[in-house]
Scaffold this motif. Structure first.
Motif, mmCIF file in Angstrom:
data_model
loop_
_atom_site.group_PDB
_atom_site.id
_atom_site.type_symbol
_atom_site.label_atom_id
_atom_site.label_comp_id
_atom_site.label_asym_id
_atom_site.label_seq_id
_atom_site.Cartn_x
_atom_site.Cartn_y
_atom_site.Cartn_z
ATOM 1 N N GLY A 60 73.425 89.045 60.917
ATOM 2 C CA GLY A 60 72.009 89.754 60.011
ATOM 3 C C GLY A 60 70.642 88.950 60.072
ATOM 4 N N LEU A 61 70.208 89.044 59.665
ATOM 5 C CA LEU A 61 68.309 88.362 59.511
ATOM 6 C C LEU A 61 68.906 87.120 59.081
ATOM 7 C CD1 LEU A 61 65.874 89.651 57.050
ATOM 8 C CD2 LEU A 61 65.819 89.341 59.604
ATOM 9 N N ASN A 62 70.365 86.741 58.010
ATOM 10 C CA ASN A 62 70.200 85.626 58.198
ATOM 11 C C ASN A 62 71.017 84.684 59.370
ATOM 12 O OD1 ASN A 62 74.000 85.365 58.402
ATOM 13 N ND2 ASN A 62 73.161 87.242 57.691
ATOM 14 N N ALA A 113 78.117 90.311 67.405
ATOM 15 C CA ALA A 113 77.555 90.826 66.173
ATOM 16 C C ALA A 113 78.413 91.826 65.352
ATOM 17 C CB ALA A 113 76.702 91.138 67.253
ATOM 18 N N ALA A 114 79.121 90.912 64.718
ATOM 19 C CA ALA A 114 80.288 92.261 63.620
ATOM 20 C C ALA A 114 79.765 90.440 62.258
ATOM 21 C CB ALA A 114 81.519 91.906 63.359
ATOM 22 N N VAL A 115 79.137 92.010 61.916
ATOM 23 C CA VAL A 115 78.580 91.155 59.646
ATOM 24 C C VAL A 115 80.633 91.246 58.692
ATOM 25 C CG1 VAL A 115 77.997 92.090 58.085
ATOM 26 C CG2 VAL A 115 76.222 92.388 59.851
ATOM 27 N N GLY A 152 75.315 86.230 55.074
ATOM 28 C CA GLY A 152 74.647 87.786 53.928
ATOM 29 C C GLY A 152 74.927 87.954 52.663
ATOM 30 N N ASP A 153 74.068 88.645 51.849
ATOM 31 C CA ASP A 153 75.587 89.351 50.736
ATOM 32 C C ASP A 153 76.483 90.117 51.365
ATOM 33 O OD1 ASP A 153 73.315 91.106 51.275
ATOM 34 O OD2 ASP A 153 72.504 90.285 48.874
ATOM 35 N N GLY A 154 75.333 91.075 51.564
ATOM 36 C CA GLY A 154 76.313 92.043 52.936
ATOM 37 C C GLY A 154 77.658 91.722 53.613
ATOM 38 N N GLY A 155 77.751 90.608 54.527
ATOM 39 C CA GLY A 155 78.215 90.407 55.157
ATOM 40 C C GLY A 155 79.572 89.667 54.199
ATOM 41 N N ASN A 180 69.795 88.648 49.171
ATOM 42 C CA ASN A 180 68.590 88.928 49.039
ATOM 43 C C ASN A 180 69.154 91.474 48.602
ATOM 44 O OD1 ASN A 180 70.103 90.572 51.284
ATOM 45 N ND2 ASN A 180 68.264 90.047 52.639
ATOM 46 N N ALA A 182 70.987 93.242 49.493
ATOM 47 C CA ALA A 182 70.114 94.422 50.833
ATOM 48 C C ALA A 182 70.680 93.987 52.259
ATOM 49 C CB ALA A 182 68.300 94.825 50.963
ATOM 50 N N PHE A 183 71.268 95.182 53.040
ATOM 51 C CA PHE A 183 71.143 94.826 54.437
ATOM 52 C C PHE A 183 70.050 94.499 54.861
ATOM 53 C CE2 PHE A 183 74.693 97.829 53.047
ATOM 54 C CZ PHE A 183 75.934 96.777 53.607
ATOM 55 N N GLY A 184 70.028 93.309 55.040
ATOM 56 C CA GLY A 184 67.879 93.061 55.580
ATOM 57 C C GLY A 184 67.762 93.778 56.776
ATOM 58 N N LEU A 185 68.864 93.570 57.517
ATOM 59 C CA LEU A 185 68.473 93.393 59.280
ATOM 60 C C LEU A 185 68.015 94.727 59.141
ATOM 61 C CD1 LEU A 185 67.797 92.226 61.543
ATOM 62 C CD2 LEU A 185 69.351 92.410 62.547
ATOM 63 N N ILE A 186 68.676 95.833 58.685
ATOM 64 C CA ILE A 186 68.996 97.011 58.883
ATOM 65 C C ILE A 186 67.501 97.735 58.501
ATOM 66 C CG2 ILE A 186 70.159 99.082 58.573
ATOM 67 C CD1 ILE A 186 71.785 96.899 60.372
#
Ligand SMILES: Cc1ncc(C[n+]2csc(CCOP(=O)(O)OP(=O)(O)O)c2C)c(N)n1
Length: 564
Positions: A382-384, A407-409, A433-436, A461, A463-467
């Motif tokens: 992700g952004l992370n 590239a898997a969350v 990331g929090d999503g991950g 954050n 959110a799914f920041g990168l998305i």
């Protein structure tokens, strides 16, 4: 009690040095679990089978040695599959075991029916059913041999009646089951390489995962040629961040000066890297590539010469013949630009940059600087990934593992658990990331249960920041329902699991939270609440995307004003 087929399997794994099996128990795996119970191998019971596959993959990626995981019949196996892509995409040897119903129920649409050989067909190099006690020794040998030879996943289906049946002999030729040796270059290729390098004026050396254990040779090469060393993310940990030759990464995990140098060089020596993003590589034919995987030579950029060999012996052979270069201009130019870039990164990572918001760059920098000098970092996706990979200043002894090809969350914690199990005294830090983290947070309990002292740092954050960024870059209006989400209190979750939890909401909390988490015994979580609107540096931005991005920002502002 007489030996079972499960004992045959476990005995072979013991002989080749397997120390743990990551698994979730159940019906057809019971004979396997019983054999493990009586062996020297540790059974690490996970909370979700994907966590088992990730743990095995993490171990195999770090060590190059066989990782082993198991899930039971049907759903236990389907859960395993997703995590196995980490091993297959990152070329790490893993043996996946899946339970299956007794053979006399096959073909009857019985409960939990799957077709395991089909289910694992895409992810595995080798997939086979142990169909009788008689064929078990040969099939077990073949599976492990395939995982090592192809550096990927081998899968065995274990029907319940077969795995519990009386054994018929041990696995043969166990001594042959080991990692692939290095491939030596041939003399003509070295001679050709020497001429090409000698002829070039501006040589850049791009280092990938295949350069691990070749840091000394890379330094010598750089000094001899006055050539900057640059790296893919999988090569970042090979040398210390502050080595003056180690100029930085390329692409989104990288710098503009490195990108410019790659475009300016007249020879790019790609060593042990299959870097996939062709738009960051030269389009003119200046690439010379060395890799021990024949299939990767020449596939990403116009390549004028390929050497099928491992990096370290190739560098040895090269250094025995390669003349020195005098002109330092290319190296020095990049070095100057790199220092400026570093100053920018430092400013962005300054925890005092804002009074009331934690910037994610500060989290990454703080974790990197406070970590043990031989820590293992496991990055999520992700952004992370951009924060961790661009702002951590590695020591050269630290290692970095991630989901860089898959590239898997949601893959960092599971892999970190496997790595921590190799050596419970080595610091292992999962940066998520929090999503991950939400995806497989049950695996934190695996860490607590099995005393795996993994430290988890969450860039929170909401959110799914990168998305969010992706959507903006193609001009889409924000879709909050799809992208934003509420989180539980992760620090309280850690405590509820019996571990330590720390929360940092404000810049002044950050250092203490990270330092305490790293210093405490056992697993811990740092919940770092970060600015959600932070943008990564974009070393090579597509102008069209800037246009879309601007449009999306305008649309967001309008929606905010109109309450839409
Ligand atoms: C298993 C999986 N599902 C979905 C995606 C698509 N994806 C890529 S990045 C991303 C967002 C990750 O969000 P988070 O973990 O919160 O990290 P952030 O980008 O906010 O740092 C998603 C959903 C993926 N790569 N892998």
């Amino acid at each position: 009690m007489s030996e079972t087929v499960a004992d045959t399997l476990v005995g072979a794994l013991e002989q080749i040095g397997v120390k743990q099996i990551f698994a979730l128990i159940g019906d057809s795996l019971n004979p396997l679990a019983d054999a493990v119970r009586r062996s020297e191998i540790e059974w690490i019971g996970v909370r979700h089978e994907e966590g088992a596959a990730l743990a095995a993959a993490g171990q195999a990626k770090l060590t190059g040695r066989l990782g082993v995981c198991a899930g039971t019949t049907g759903p236990g196996s389907t859960h395993l599959v997703a995590g196995l892509y980490e091993a297959s995409r990152d070329h790490a040897p893993v043996l996946a075991l899946s339970g299956d119903m007794p053979r006399d129920l096959h073909g009857t649409d019985y409960i939990q029916t799957t077709a395991p050989d089909l289910l694992f067909r895409d992810v595995a190099l080798y997939t086979e059913t142990i169909s009788s006690a008689g064929n078990a020794p040969a099939v077990i040998h073949q599976a492990i041999a395939a995982a090592y030879a192809g550096r990927g996943v081998a899968h065995l289906t274990l029907p319940q009646d077969v795995i519990g049946a009386k054994a018929q002999g041990a696995v043969p030729s166990v001594a042959t089951l080991k990692p692939r040796p290095q491939i030596l270059p041939n003399e003509t290729d070295i001679a050709d390489l020497v001429v090409r390098i000698d002829r070039a004026e501006r040589v850049a050396v791009m280092c990938g995962a295949g350069c691990h254990a070749a840091a000394d040779e890379l330094r010598d090469l750089s000094d001899r040629l006055k050539a900057p060393l640059i790296h893919s993310v999988k090569g970042k940990d090979i040398m210390p961040y502050d080595d003056p030759r180690w100029m930085g990464g390329i692409g989104m995990i990288g710098t503009k000066p490195v990108y410019d140098a790659v475009m300016r060089c007249d020879l790019l020596l790609m060593l042990g890297t299959d870097y996939p993003y062709a738009n960051f590589l030269p389009s003119k034919p200046v690439v010379v590539q060395v890799d021990e995987r024949a299939e990767v030579l020449g596939r990403r950029a116009p390549t004028v010469f390929g050497v099928l060999a491992s990096v370290r012996p190739t560098l040895h052979a090269l250094l025995a013949q390669l003349p020195s270069k005098r002109d330092r201009g290319f190296f020095d130019d990049l070095s100057k630009a790199r220092h400026k870039w570093d100053e920018m990164l430092d400013r962005q990572a300054d925890p005092g940059r804002s009074k009331d918001r934690i910037h994610p760059q500060a989290v990454a920098r703080m974790v990197g600087d406070l970590a043990a000098r031989d820590a293992v970092f496991v990055f999520d996706t992700g952004l992370n990934t951009l924060w961790s990979a661009n702002w951590i200043r590695q020591s050269g002894r630290q290692r970095i593992i991630g989901s860089f090809n898959n590239a898997a969350v949601g893959t960092a914690l599971g892999q970190a658990n496997g790595i921590a199990a190799i050596d419970r005294t080595r610091q292992v830090i999962a940066l998520c990331g929090d999503g991950g983290f939400n995806m497989l947070m049950c695996e934190f309990m695996t860490a607590v249960h099995h005393k795996l002292p993994v430290k988890v740092v969450i860039y929170n954050n909401s959110a799914f920041g990168l998305i969010h960024l992706e959507a903006e870059s193609i001009g889409l209006a924000p879709f909050e329902k799809g992208i934003q989400f509420p989180n539980p209190d992760f620090a309280a979750f850690a405590r509820a699991c019996g571990a330590r939890g720390f929360r940092a909401d404000r810049p002044e909390d950050l250092r203490g939270a990270i330092a305490e988490a790293l210093a405490c015994d056992g697993p811990a979580i740092v919940d770092a609440v970060v600015a959600a609107d932070e943008l990564p540096n974009l070393p090579h931005v597509d102008l069209g995307q800037i246009g879309h991005f601007a449009q999306a920002k305008i649309r967001e502002a309008v929606l905010a004003v109109t309450g839409g």
